[in-house]
Scaffold this motif. Structure first.
Motif, PDB file in Angstrom:
ATOM      1  N   THR A  81       0.911  -1.267   0.089  1.00 41.53           N
ATOM      2  CA  THR A  81       0.063  -0.174  -0.001  1.00 41.53           C
ATOM      3  C   THR A  81       0.805   1.143  -0.200  1.00 41.53           C
ATOM      4  OG1 THR A  81      -0.205  -0.044   2.415  1.00 41.53           O
ATOM      5  CG2 THR A  81      -1.719  -1.074   1.105  1.00 41.53           C
ATOM      6  N   VAL A  82       0.263   2.324  -0.671  1.00 38.54           N
ATOM      7  CA  VAL A  82       1.070   3.615  -0.604  1.00 38.54           C
ATOM      8  C   VAL A  82      -0.104   4.470  -0.242  1.00 38.54           C
ATOM      9  CG1 VAL A  82       2.169   5.260  -2.213  1.00 38.54           C
ATOM     10  CG2 VAL A  82       2.635   2.927  -2.714  1.00 38.54           C
ATOM     11  N   LEU A  87      -0.999  -0.781  -4.350  1.00 41.25           N
ATOM     12  CA  LEU A  87      -0.040  -0.257  -5.291  1.00 41.25           C
ATOM     13  C   LEU A  87      -0.539  -0.466  -7.029  1.00 41.25           C
ATOM     14  CD1 LEU A  87       2.711   0.667  -6.169  1.00 41.25           C
ATOM     15  CD2 LEU A  87       3.571  -1.647  -5.921  1.00 41.25           C
TER      16      LEU A  87
END
Length: 124
Positions: A81-82, A87
């Motif tokens: 996760t960003v 992602l």
């Protein structure tokens, strides 16, 4: 012919075009009148533009198509996760648009260069 009885006016040389100008006019006329030579020149431009479009489209499909393949081959990346977003969504939903914009900009420049080369060819 002079009606006043004086000497005739001196002769003047009339030149329609210089050597370079005659070629430029001839190639433009061939393109405009769609002669065999002009038709071949236009077909060459269309072929160059089509080849460019196909190469850019193939590059774009390969680039954007590689993202799902990457996540299929490395499923662990899909869980990354960003900023709270997975992602794959970041890459396809956010990063993809600037990439497409850049590809479109490059395509436009290359297409304009093809057209400029064609114009230079007809102006020779």
């Amino acid at each position: 012919m002079s009606t006043t009885g004086g000497p005739p006016p001196p002769r003047q040389k009339v030149v329609l075009a210089e050597r370079r100008g005659a070629r430029m006019v001839r190639t433009r006329v061939e393109v405009q009148q769609q002669t065999e030579v002009g038709d071949a020149m236009v077909r060459g431009l269309v072929r160059a533009q089509l080849g460019l479009a196909l190469r850019v489209a193939l590059f774009t499909v390969c680039l954007l198509g590689a993202v799902p393949v990457l996540f299929h081959l490395a499923p662990g990346l899909a869980a990354v996760t960003v900023l709270g977003i997975r992602l794959p969504w970041v890459l396809l939903g956010v990063v993809g648009y600037p990439i497409l914009l850049g590809i479109a900009w490059v395509y436009l420049r290359l297409a304009e260069r093809n057209e400029q080369d064609f114009t230079d060819l007809t102006d020779d």
